[in-house]
Design a protein around this motif. Sequence first.
Motif, mmCIF file in Angstrom:
data_model
loop_
_atom_site.group_PDB
_atom_site.id
_atom_site.type_symbol
_atom_site.label_atom_id
_atom_site.label_comp_id
_atom_site.label_asym_id
_atom_site.label_seq_id
_atom_site.Cartn_x
_atom_site.Cartn_y
_atom_site.Cartn_z
ATOM 1 N N GLU A 88 0.935 -1.145 0.117
ATOM 2 C CA GLU A 88 0.074 -0.201 -0.009
ATOM 3 C C GLU A 88 0.860 1.293 0.092
ATOM 4 O OE1 GLU A 88 -3.894 1.692 2.375
ATOM 5 O OE2 GLU A 88 -2.951 -0.073 3.054
ATOM 6 N N GLY A 89 0.701 2.301 -0.943
ATOM 7 C CA GLY A 89 1.418 3.559 -0.942
ATOM 8 C C GLY A 89 0.180 4.539 -0.694
ATOM 9 N N GLY A 90 0.948 5.751 -1.384
ATOM 10 C CA GLY A 90 0.142 6.946 -1.388
ATOM 11 C C GLY A 90 -0.977 6.922 -2.152
ATOM 12 N N PHE A 91 -1.122 6.181 -3.143
ATOM 13 C CA PHE A 91 -2.212 6.011 -4.049
ATOM 14 C C PHE A 91 -3.376 5.124 -3.382
ATOM 15 C CE2 PHE A 91 -4.724 4.363 -7.636
ATOM 16 C CZ PHE A 91 -4.831 5.416 -8.435
ATOM 17 N N GLY A 92 -2.942 4.042 -2.853
ATOM 18 C CA GLY A 92 -3.851 2.978 -2.463
ATOM 19 C C GLY A 92 -3.371 1.723 -2.272
ATOM 20 N N PRO A 93 -4.096 0.714 -1.824
ATOM 21 C CA PRO A 93 -3.616 -0.738 -1.613
ATOM 22 C C PRO A 93 -3.717 -1.063 -3.206
ATOM 23 C CG PRO A 93 -6.053 -0.623 -1.306
ATOM 24 C CD PRO A 93 -5.647 0.749 -1.225
ATOM 25 N N VAL A 94 -2.662 -2.306 -3.197
ATOM 26 C CA VAL A 94 -2.392 -3.203 -4.428
ATOM 27 C C VAL A 94 -2.603 -4.445 -4.278
ATOM 28 C CG1 VAL A 94 -0.479 -3.568 -6.195
ATOM 29 C CG2 VAL A 94 -0.755 -1.422 -5.134
ATOM 30 N N TYR A 95 -3.550 -5.305 -4.985
ATOM 31 C CA TYR A 95 -3.758 -6.402 -4.826
ATOM 32 C C TYR A 95 -3.337 -7.532 -5.994
ATOM 33 C CZ TYR A 95 -6.829 -4.638 -1.261
ATOM 34 O OH TYR A 95 -7.328 -4.113 -0.124
ATOM 35 N N LYS A 96 -3.109 -8.806 -5.667
ATOM 36 C CA LYS A 96 -2.689 -9.813 -6.762
ATOM 37 C C LYS A 96 -3.828 -10.443 -7.220
ATOM 38 C CE LYS A 96 0.267 -13.506 -7.942
ATOM 39 N NZ LYS A 96 1.256 -14.626 -7.562
ATOM 40 N N GLY A 97 -4.023 -10.370 -8.516
ATOM 41 C CA GLY A 97 -4.921 -11.208 -9.119
ATOM 42 C C GLY A 97 -4.649 -12.199 -10.322
ATOM 43 N N PHE A 98 -5.486 -12.571 -10.761
ATOM 44 C CA PHE A 98 -5.294 -13.583 -11.920
ATOM 45 C C PHE A 98 -6.385 -13.469 -13.250
ATOM 46 C CE2 PHE A 98 -4.735 -17.195 -14.723
ATOM 47 C CZ PHE A 98 -3.526 -17.560 -14.786
ATOM 48 N N ILE A 99 -6.068 -12.867 -14.332
ATOM 49 C CA ILE A 99 -7.066 -12.919 -15.412
ATOM 50 C C ILE A 99 -6.604 -13.833 -16.477
ATOM 51 C CG2 ILE A 99 -7.470 -10.502 -14.962
ATOM 52 C CD1 ILE A 99 -5.615 -9.577 -17.310
ATOM 53 N N ASP A 100 -7.734 -14.208 -17.318
ATOM 54 C CA ASP A 100 -7.596 -15.280 -18.565
ATOM 55 C C ASP A 100 -8.563 -14.873 -19.395
ATOM 56 O OD1 ASP A 100 -9.924 -16.290 -17.664
ATOM 57 O OD2 ASP A 100 -8.981 -18.112 -16.501
ATOM 58 N N ASP A 101 -8.523 -15.437 -20.677
ATOM 59 C CA ASP A 101 -9.228 -15.238 -21.661
ATOM 60 C C ASP A 101 -10.724 -15.374 -21.411
ATOM 61 O OD1 ASP A 101 -9.234 -17.664 -21.716
ATOM 62 O OD2 ASP A 101 -8.450 -18.109 -23.791
ATOM 63 N N LYS A 102 -11.324 -16.223 -20.508
ATOM 64 C CA LYS A 102 -12.591 -16.328 -19.924
ATOM 65 C C LYS A 102 -13.308 -14.989 -19.328
ATOM 66 C CE LYS A 102 -12.062 -21.159 -18.906
ATOM 67 N NZ LYS A 102 -11.860 -22.142 -17.888
ATOM 68 N N LEU A 103 -12.365 -14.415 -18.510
ATOM 69 C CA LEU A 103 -12.836 -13.004 -18.180
ATOM 70 C C LEU A 103 -12.961 -11.754 -19.118
ATOM 71 C CD1 LEU A 103 -13.160 -11.243 -15.595
ATOM 72 C CD2 LEU A 103 -10.691 -10.835 -15.809
ATOM 73 N N ARG A 104 -11.792 -11.816 -20.108
ATOM 74 C CA ARG A 104 -11.780 -10.919 -21.132
ATOM 75 C C ARG A 104 -11.109 -11.781 -22.401
ATOM 76 N NH1 ARG A 104 -14.406 -7.552 -20.754
ATOM 77 N NH2 ARG A 104 -13.483 -6.264 -19.101
ATOM 78 N N PRO A 105 -11.993 -11.660 -23.449
ATOM 79 C CA PRO A 105 -11.394 -12.377 -24.742
ATOM 80 C C PRO A 105 -10.322 -11.725 -25.177
ATOM 81 C CG PRO A 105 -13.734 -12.255 -24.796
ATOM 82 C CD PRO A 105 -13.400 -11.780 -23.581
ATOM 83 N N GLY A 106 -9.054 -12.352 -25.731
ATOM 84 C CA GLY A 106 -7.945 -11.722 -26.275
ATOM 85 C C GLY A 106 -6.918 -11.576 -25.175
ATOM 86 N N LEU A 107 -7.129 -11.647 -23.970
ATOM 87 C CA LEU A 107 -6.219 -11.686 -22.781
ATOM 88 C C LEU A 107 -5.581 -12.870 -22.460
ATOM 89 C CD1 LEU A 107 -7.420 -9.201 -20.005
ATOM 90 C CD2 LEU A 107 -5.726 -9.030 -21.492
ATOM 91 N N LYS A 108 -4.226 -13.150 -22.693
ATOM 92 C CA LYS A 108 -3.664 -14.065 -22.205
ATOM 93 C C LYS A 108 -3.730 -14.475 -20.547
ATOM 94 C CE LYS A 108 1.038 -12.519 -21.595
ATOM 95 N NZ LYS A 108 2.682 -12.398 -21.980
ATOM 96 N N PRO A 109 -3.881 -15.644 -20.450
ATOM 97 C CA PRO A 109 -3.695 -15.957 -18.932
ATOM 98 C C PRO A 109 -2.611 -15.355 -18.166
ATOM 99 C CG PRO A 109 -4.299 -17.974 -19.894
ATOM 100 C CD PRO A 109 -3.831 -17.080 -21.107
#
Length: 425
Positions: A88-109
């Motif tokens: 967490e910094g001056g902007f705000g908290p940062v979290y780890k996540g995981f995305i793949d093409d099921k969430l958004r077509p064209g995005l690599k996992p």
Amino acid sequence: MTVKKITWKSLMLSCYKSQDISSSDPREKISKPCQFQRLSMSDVSDLSSPLSVDDLSTSLLGSNLHVFTFPELRLITHNFARCNLLGEGGFGPVYKGFIDDKLRPGLKPQPVAVKALDLDGLQGHREWLAEIIFLGQLRHPHLVKLIGYCYEEDNRLLVYEYMPRGSLENQLFRRYSATLPWSTRMTIALGAAKGLAFLHEADKPVIFRDFKSSNILLDTDYNCKLSDFGLAKDGPQGGETHVTTRVMGTQGYAAPEYIMTGHLTTMSDVYSFGVVLLELLTGKRSVDNSRPGREQSLVEWARPLLRDPKKLDRLIDARLEGQFSNRGAQKVAALAYKCLSHQPKLRPSMGDVVKILDSVQGFEDEFVGTFVYVVPDETDDSKEFFTKKDCGVEKHDLHTRGWRNRIKLPCSLVANAESPCNMSM
């Protein structure tokens, strides 16, 4: 001065110019990448007013940014679980996540870092917007990649590529971990310099303004990328020599002339780079109130020592245990001294910094300190020691530079050895 207002929807970017059929040179009859006009902060008439997601996505059509919904980001971070909190910094908290093409077509996992703006924090809508404007259009191997963003009601989030080794600050100052080798530190310094040089040499120069070790992120192989463009500013245009702005940044890294006058130039970034270079040399933080007196400010303590190569051993990070390139360290110390000049005009450009740092790459780590076998003379009060060198023996004075790196062996070991070269270390 007339301010040119540009609407977001008028800034749709095309990728290629059409070929010139009338050209007589056949080499000219091919499609070329267009030199489009990059959107800058000054092009937006009212930075404080919220902008719709449609306007943002239309204006940055050529940047391949994805517009995420808040429920999507809540899903990939497991509802922003505390176990996924990266920091967490001056902007705000940062979290780890995981995305793949099921969430958004064209995005690599891939794993991602999701940064959420804390509306009660030190930064706000303007800084969130600056991240999108700069990183949505600027692409470079040493700039962190912005994948997309979310803007729904009071929720403003940014989605970046995930950098598994975190920040240089964490790697360099973490108490219980192996220290960064000299060659790795120089690789990081060169990469960061290339990132800044790219920003400064752009058609519309960009001043990072908050360059520091916590804004340098590292991947698995310690390749570095600059992050956090919330305080970045467009550089001076036309005949202007500087940008006048409210003083913002981090204590210990900001250039003295910027603190005093609010005048911001690319040389302000060069000074900040010099501070980070000093951190890499010494393994010390730019500001540490736990250190005694004058040593609390790293620059104030170290800058006088940078001028004298004979005092280099007082600067170098002791955790390196002598494993560094002496020639390389001298060149880097001289470079840091120039970057930290109180006169901005005397500082080198980042392009010149890149050339100097490139010249020290590949210098193999070497043990600078010397192993010494001490042979006390029982009949003489004056002490001498002998240095192992190519199976020969050289006599030196006890006060020779670097004595603290040397090892004193008991007389019994020396007496039983046939020669210094037969001793096991």
